[in-house]
Design an enzyme around this catalytic site. Structure first.
Site, PDB file in Angstrom:
ATOM      1  N   ASP A 167      -4.356  -0.423 -14.039  1.00 16.93           N
ATOM      2  CA  ASP A 167      -5.183   0.440 -13.206  1.00 16.93           C
ATOM      3  C   ASP A 167      -5.800   1.503 -14.112  1.00 16.93           C
ATOM      4  OD1 ASP A 167      -3.181   2.190 -13.779  1.00 16.93           O
ATOM      5  OD2 ASP A 167      -2.374   2.281 -11.749  1.00 16.93           O
ATOM      6  N   SER A 168      -6.603   2.364 -13.543  1.00 21.21           N
ATOM      7  CA  SER A 168      -7.366   3.300 -14.377  1.00 21.21           C
ATOM      8  C   SER A 168      -6.641   4.619 -14.576  1.00 21.21           C
ATOM      9  CB  SER A 168      -8.704   3.591 -13.705  1.00 21.21           C
ATOM     10  OG  SER A 168      -8.474   4.280 -12.486  1.00 21.21           O
ATOM     11  N   GLY A 169      -5.565   4.817 -13.831  1.00 20.02           N
ATOM     12  CA  GLY A 169      -4.911   6.119 -13.852  1.00 20.02           C
ATOM     13  C   GLY A 169      -5.449   7.032 -12.767  1.00 20.02           C
ATOM     14  N   GLY A 170      -6.570   6.669 -12.174  1.00 20.66           N
ATOM     15  CA  GLY A 170      -7.184   7.522 -11.155  1.00 20.66           C
ATOM     16  C   GLY A 170      -6.224   7.849 -10.017  1.00 20.66           C
ATOM     17  N   PHE A 171      -5.634   6.817  -9.445  1.00 17.73           N
ATOM     18  CA  PHE A 171      -4.739   7.013  -8.313  1.00 17.73           C
ATOM     19  C   PHE A 171      -3.560   7.916  -8.679  1.00 17.73           C
ATOM     20  CE2 PHE A 171      -0.998   5.670  -5.810  1.00 17.73           C
ATOM     21  CZ  PHE A 171      -1.449   6.000  -4.550  1.00 17.73           C
TER      22      PHE A 171
ATOM     23  N   ASP B  26     -11.701   6.102 -11.059  1.00 21.18           N
ATOM     24  CA  ASP B  26     -12.288   6.484  -9.777  1.00 21.18           C
ATOM     25  C   ASP B  26     -11.634   7.751  -9.248  1.00 21.18           C
ATOM     26  OD1 ASP B  26      -9.797   5.233  -9.416  1.00 21.18           O
ATOM     27  OD2 ASP B  26     -10.254   4.737  -7.333  1.00 21.18           O
TER      28      ASP B  26
ATOM     29  N   GLN C 254     -14.913   2.987  -3.017  1.00 21.14           N
ATOM     30  CA  GLN C 254     -14.310   4.075  -2.247  1.00 21.14           C
ATOM     31  C   GLN C 254     -15.146   4.306  -0.980  1.00 21.14           C
ATOM     32  OE1 GLN C 254     -11.434   5.518  -2.620  1.00 21.14           O
ATOM     33  NE2 GLN C 254     -10.821   4.889  -4.692  1.00 21.14           N
TER      34      GLN C 254
ATOM     35  N   GLY D  19      -8.410   3.383  -2.343  1.00 14.85           N
ATOM     36  CA  GLY D  19      -8.307   4.410  -1.305  1.00 14.85           C
ATOM     37  C   GLY D  19      -7.791   3.880   0.020  1.00 14.85           C
TER      38      GLY D  19
ATOM     39  N   ASP E  54      -1.481  -6.108  -5.122  1.00 17.18           N
ATOM     40  CA  ASP E  54      -0.316  -5.661  -5.892  1.00 17.18           C
ATOM     41  C   ASP E  54       0.413  -4.632  -5.062  1.00 17.18           C
ATOM     42  OD1 ASP E  54      -2.430  -3.454  -6.467  1.00 17.18           O
ATOM     43  OD2 ASP E  54      -0.526  -2.583  -7.139  1.00 17.18           O
TER      44      ASP E  54
ATOM     45  N   CYS F 288      15.915 -19.946   1.310  1.00 17.41           N
ATOM     46  CA  CYS F 288      15.314 -19.498   0.051  1.00 17.41           C
ATOM     47  C   CYS F 288      15.906 -20.244  -1.141  1.00 17.41           C
ATOM     48  CB  CYS F 288      15.533 -17.994  -0.100  1.00 17.41           C
ATOM     49  SG  CYS F 288      14.841 -17.311  -1.606  1.00 17.41           S
TER      50      CYS F 288
ATOM     51  N   CYS G 147      15.663 -19.155  -4.346  1.00 16.57           N
ATOM     52  CA  CYS G 147      15.708 -18.301  -5.534  1.00 16.57           C
ATOM     53  C   CYS G 147      17.113 -18.280  -6.141  1.00 16.57           C
ATOM     54  CB  CYS G 147      15.235 -16.883  -5.209  1.00 16.57           C
ATOM     55  SG  CYS G 147      16.499 -15.800  -4.533  1.00 16.57           S
TER      56      CYS G 147
ATOM     57  N   CYS H 243      19.724 -16.371  -3.985  1.00 14.15           N
ATOM     58  CA  CYS H 243      20.194 -17.043  -2.765  1.00 14.15           C
ATOM     59  C   CYS H 243      20.981 -18.311  -3.061  1.00 14.15           C
ATOM     60  CB  CYS H 243      19.007 -17.348  -1.853  1.00 14.15           C
ATOM     61  SG  CYS H 243      18.354 -15.851  -1.085  1.00 14.15           S
TER      62      CYS H 243
ATOM     63  N   HIS I 130      14.975 -11.824  -5.869  1.00 13.74           N
ATOM     64  CA  HIS I 130      14.755 -12.388  -4.534  1.00 13.74           C
ATOM     65  C   HIS I 130      13.429 -11.929  -3.926  1.00 13.74           C
ATOM     66  CE1 HIS I 130      15.414 -13.835  -0.484  1.00 13.74           C
ATOM     67  NE2 HIS I 130      14.944 -12.664  -0.094  1.00 13.74           N
TER      68      HIS I 130
END
Lengths: 372, 372
Positions: free
Chosen positions: A93-97, A147, A190, A217, A267, A305, A307, A310, A336
């Site tokens: 990510d850009s670091g903006g958030f 952003d 945005q 956003g 994500d 499941c 995995c 499990c 899991h």
């Protein structure tokens, strides 16, 4: 070109679609769920375990890596892939958030953002150019434009100014980005919850002809219905020939809602964070393992499941590990939950191809206990 | 018989020896280092990872499992092997050491020990019979007789009384133990640092004809030289046709010193505890990864090491993980330290067979920085 998107199939029953994103570190099948490795590690996991779970791409956070260990160190190590021993695609990510959500006493100007580190209070400045420079050092396959993540709620006037600044910053990011053959720069739409601003933001960013676009956003505290509304009018307007990424969303219901509307990438820290708190996602809903009811339950978390957790461990044992704060508990829960979401997305892809996505979604909601 | 010891080879240059211990869950090559899994988990590790490291047997703690999750629950789960998903041999201690070191406000009588839990202060009573009952529920391959771990220093008179009580308790353990075809009960030699008491303790326990014997009450704060002295006069006096176990010792130098004198088994939390604190054992000595000198050192912890950590990660990355308290750091360090000790013991076994144990020891001490 660092990135190529191939549209493989479009659902006839909704806006869901199948595709492939080709990057310098391999191909990603979309729609895809991306586990989050904030500080150059998906918490508790080795890269080999992520591959066993069939994770195709992970996300890492520019803000955190900039502060520690520092992007110069990561560059000196040969880039983030080599530093953390992960040879599949990475999105940063850009670091903006994070500047807005974690940084303190921030001051926003046209030039960029001055903020204080959430770790030690030291003062830092990140501009669009700086965000690009950091991500160039990290060497991620997909980097995000810097952003201003508009908080919710925001007035129309503020949201408009903020959105327009985000466009100007995206332009500066594009100009600053020199490593275009190895790293693809995505723009972030945005505009808060205002339809005309969102559409205008998209229009302006599309003019920059970036290789992919994200919805930013969202998932910032707004009611679920508003988010769904934004997805409703936005996603299908995003360029058909480019990946569409919904940032920070990863609960099963929102994955379904987003994919249905045409989202390709999502994500979220939720599955891994939940895991470390002993909350397991299952086909029948959420399980809080510390609850006394699991004390002598020797069945697996989810008998459907496949995995590693499990197949080998009982609820009673997992409860014991969590009651004792044993690291193995956090590990098994992370395995899991990531398996659950990655496998869910795999089954979503199959259901799209077989034109039974909506049926699959309805069945899932019923079993999981979601309202339709 | 639950256990058979086969003496395979005796060194010509010292008292070191090679053997095999056959248990219901497989064969252990001796001398062996046993990783410690206090609460039914070797901290940070899956059983599969322990197998990858060629761990042949692990130790688990009766005291901890008795308090949580409780031996009845473990029995209900099908025993400790099944509960924790480990199908190789397990040794459980008797709880004696922990009752004395962790329990509070203990009161020792001939009948047993009343103590308060270190977790919640609740009052408990463990007798020799109870210790056997708990270990029968756990189902370990090797169980230890309940002993009074004599503190250091102790007066001759106290040490003598304590040693004699330990013998009487061992006798009661043997009588209470009903599962002799699946679990072998070892006796624990006490007697503090008094040679005649140690030898008398051994003589009395040998009369009980137990399948193995351990040296207890060492590594409890006494000077290194005193411990070496006890090993000097004790180990070769222990029955030649039975396994000899030195409890709670696992630093590389003490492994060498113990093996040289004829010890077959050793355990210690040290390598795993050190690991979680960012201390790595290497062929050239100890590395504290958080030190600034490793900040941009992109070489592995130990370039002679073949472990997963050293083959894939740099000191710079490991330092970053530890600075950020990332679980992966503790995992990688644990893998490395356990590999180091297990591999060291493997090379010790080879050196015994090839009659170059003392040479191997000297070389190791020189490189590691130990005094000879």
């Amino acid at each position: 070109m660092a990135l190529e998107y191939k549209l493989l199939y479009e659902s006839k029953e909704c806006n869901a679609r199948l595709g492939e994103i080709h990057t310098p570190h391999g191909v990603i099948e979309t729609p895809i769920f991306m586990p989050v490795g904030t500080k150059a590690t998906v918490k508790t996991m080795t890269p080999d375990e992520l591959k066993d779970l069939e994770a195709q791409i992970i996300l890492s956070n520019t803000y955190h890596l900039y502060l520690r260990p520092g992007h110069s160190l990561v560059k000196e190590a040969g880039g983030l892939h080599k530093f953390m021993n992960w040879d599949r695609p990475i999105l940063t990510d850009s670091g903006g958030f994070q500047v807005f959500s974690l940084g303190k006493m921030r001051k926003i100007t046209e030039e960029g953002v001055v903020f204080k580190s959430h770790i030690d209070g030291s003062e830092h400045f990140i501009s669009p150019e700086k965000a690009v420079e950091i991500q160039n050092c990290l060497g991620s396959d997909i980097m995000m434009a810097f952003d201003e993540c508009t908080p919710y709620p925001a007035t129309y006037e503020y949201a408009k100014q903020s959105m327009e600044r985000t466009t100007r910053w995206a332009k500066r990011c594009k100009e600053a980005h020199k490593n275009t053959d190895k790293q693809a720069l995505f723009g972030i739409v945005q505009g808060s919850m205002y339809k005309d601003l969102r559409l205008e933001s998209l229009r302006q960013l599309v003019e920059l002809d970036l290789p992919g676009y994200a919805l930013g956003g969202l998932s910032v505290g707004e009611p679920a219905e508003i988010m769904k509304e934004v997805l409703d009018y936005m996603v299908h307007e995003m360029p058909r020939n480019k990946p569409r990424y919904l940032m920070g969303v990863g609960s099963p219901d929102y994955i379904f809602e987003a994919v249905e509307r045409g989202i390709d990438m999502a994500d979220c820290v939720m599955p891994t964070r939940m895991a470390r708190n002993g909350a397991f996602m299952t086909s029948k809903g959420r399980i809080t393992i510390k609850n006394a009811v699991h004390r002598n339950d020797f069945s697996p978390i989810d008998d459907e499941c496949e995995c590693y957790c499990c197949k080998n461990y009982s609820r009673a044992y997992l409860r014991h590990l969590f009651k004792e704060n044993e690291i193995l508990g956090a590990r098994l829960a992370t395995i899991h939950n990531l398996f659950f979401l990655i496998n869910l997305m795999k089954n979503i892809r199959i259901s799209i191809r077989e034109e039974r996505f909506l049926e699959f979604k309805n069945d899932f909601y019923q079993k999981y206990g979601y309202k339709k």
